[in-house]
Scaffold this motif. Structure first.
Motif, PDB file in Angstrom:
ATOM      1  N   ARG A 118       0.838  -1.202   0.000  1.00 60.00           N
ATOM      2  CA  ARG A 118       0.000   0.000   0.000  1.00 60.00           C
ATOM      3  C   ARG A 118       0.877   1.258   0.000  1.00 60.00           C
ATOM      4  N   VAL A 119       1.898   1.267   0.859  1.00 59.10           N
ATOM      5  CA  VAL A 119       2.790   2.436   0.917  1.00 59.10           C
ATOM      6  C   VAL A 119       3.449   2.643  -0.435  1.00 59.10           C
ATOM      7  N   GLN A 169      -1.298  10.743   0.399  1.00 62.35           N
ATOM      8  CA  GLN A 169      -2.129   9.690   1.013  1.00 62.35           C
ATOM      9  C   GLN A 169      -1.470   9.084   2.247  1.00 62.35           C
ATOM     10  N   LEU A 170      -0.259   9.537   2.558  1.00 63.43           N
ATOM     11  CA  LEU A 170       0.433   9.006   3.740  1.00 63.43           C
ATOM     12  C   LEU A 170       0.540  10.093   4.813  1.00 63.43           C
ATOM     13  N   LEU A 204       5.654   9.380   5.838  1.00 61.30           N
ATOM     14  CA  LEU A 204       6.503   9.942   4.776  1.00 61.30           C
ATOM     15  C   LEU A 204       7.944  10.128   5.255  1.00 61.30           C
ATOM     16  N   GLN A 205       8.068  10.571   6.524  1.00 64.28           N
ATOM     17  CA  GLN A 205       9.430  10.748   7.052  1.00 64.28           C
ATOM     18  C   GLN A 205      10.126   9.384   7.133  1.00 64.28           C
ATOM     19  N   ARG A 206       9.370   8.342   7.467  1.00 67.07           N
ATOM     20  CA  ARG A 206       9.951   6.988   7.475  1.00 67.07           C
ATOM     21  C   ARG A 206      10.380   6.582   6.066  1.00 67.07           C
ATOM     22  N   ALA A 207       9.574   6.975   5.053  1.00 67.80           N
ATOM     23  CA  ALA A 207       9.940   6.667   3.667  1.00 67.80           C
ATOM     24  C   ALA A 207      11.231   7.405   3.278  1.00 67.80           C
ATOM     25  N   THR A 208      11.381   8.645   3.763  1.00 65.46           N
ATOM     26  CA  THR A 208      12.633   9.386   3.514  1.00 65.46           C
ATOM     27  C   THR A 208      13.808   8.639   4.121  1.00 65.46           C
ATOM     28  N   MET A 209      13.593   8.137   5.360  1.00 67.27           N
ATOM     29  CA  MET A 209      14.651   7.379   6.038  1.00 67.27           C
ATOM     30  C   MET A 209      14.954   6.090   5.262  1.00 67.27           C
TER      31      MET A 209
END
Ligand SMILES: Nc1ncnc2c1ncn2[C@@H]1O[C@H](COP(=O)(O)OP(=O)(O)OP(=O)(O)O)[C@@H](O)[C@H]1O
Ligand SMILES: [Mg+2]
Length: 267
Positions: free
Chosen positions: A140-141, A148-149, A154-159
């Motif tokens: 999903r992410v 949508q997040l 989103l900060q976790r996705a940046t990490m």
């Protein structure tokens, strides 16, 4: 190692933004950078990344990466360093993404371009690193657009991108300021782990995060470094008024965010 020597920056109108700034970023060390709003912290990070605004110019100094002056390198060489050698964590993760492209596509594209992976390998790495940052609803992410997040996701996705690229230097510009306590603690934990292979410059006003993560601390005032030393020493004996107040507030917070004072009737 990065060594910043005698770095001065001013605007086209002659306003001095950074004045003879000097410090080093050795591997395995996290250096905090704090100071009042407008003191020049973001200006310094932009100069390190090579993305300074058009109307500011570097008047003097050097930014040495393993002894070689980045300021003398062509723009393309500096651009290629971004992401793979020099990693950046923004204050607002929304600004790191294109809002019209799914997060997973952007991650895979970044890995394809920066690490020269083929499509399948890039997708696999994206999924792996999303799981590493505990975004376990990975499909999903991967398919979601940034809007949508949640901010924390989103900060976790940046990490996750940072973990995938594994840069030797990480510049973080107030990365915890938009996060709730859980995501903040998580980001600090990830940075603690990444510190083993990287040098980190951590811009923050968060005294607890600074004391957990930063071995050394720089305090900036009006474009100048006014204090520079081990974080424990600066907290034990701050010299400048701004730092004294910062430490005083940090200590008050530790006591529960308030200091108990006797009311007049009790005296
Ligand atoms: N392109 C520019 N032209 C003119 N002035 C600029 C430019 N970029 C930054 N400044 C000025 O430089 C000073 C330092 O700004 P900077 O964004 O580096 O501060 P900061 O320490 O990051 O502050 P904050 O804690 O609020 O993020 C400010 O006075 C700002 O207005
Ligand atoms: Mg800033």
């Amino acid at each position: 190692m990065i060594e910043v020597k005698n770095l001065s920056i001013q605007t086209s109108k002659g306003v001095v933004l950074l004045d003879h700034v000097e410090f080093t970023l050795p591997p395995g060390v996290c250096t905090g950078l704090t100071g009042a709003s407008g003191s020049g912290k973001t200006t310094l990070l932009k100069a390190l990344m090579g993305v300074s605004d058009g109307d500011v110019s570097i008047n003097s100094g050097q930014i040495l990466l393993d002894g070689e002056d980045l300021l003398k390198k062509p723009e393309k060489v500096r651009r290629d360093l971004c992401g793979t050698t020099l990693g950046f964590i923004p204050q607002n993760p929304m600004t790191a993404f294109n809002l019209h492209v799914p997060v997973g596509t952007q991650m895979s594209e970044t890995f394809r371009k920066r690490l020269r992976l083929d499509k399948n390998a890039a997708r696999k790495l994206s999924v792996d690193v999303l799981q590493k940052v505990n975004l376990l609803d990975t499909d999903r992410v991967y398919r979601s657009y940034p809007g949508q997040l949640s901010g924390g996701m989103l900060q976790r996705a940046t990490m996750a991108i940072l973990i995938g690229l594994s840069p030797r230097y990480i510049f973080a510009d107030e990365p915890t300021s938009a996060l709730d306590e859980e995501n903040k603690a998580y980001l600090i934990q990830v940075l603690m782990r990444m510190k083993q292979q990287a040098a980190i410059l951590f811009v923050s006003h968060d005294d607890a995060a600074i004391r957990t993560l930063c071995d050394d601390l720089l305090v900036m005032q009006s474009g100048t470094i006014v204090e520079y030393g081990a974080t424990v020493d600066l907290f034990a004996a701050p010299h400048k008024e701004w730092t004294k107040e910062f430490v005083r507030l940090a200590m008050a917070e530790e006591g529960g965010g308030w200091t108990w004072q006797k009311s007049k009737s009790e005296m």
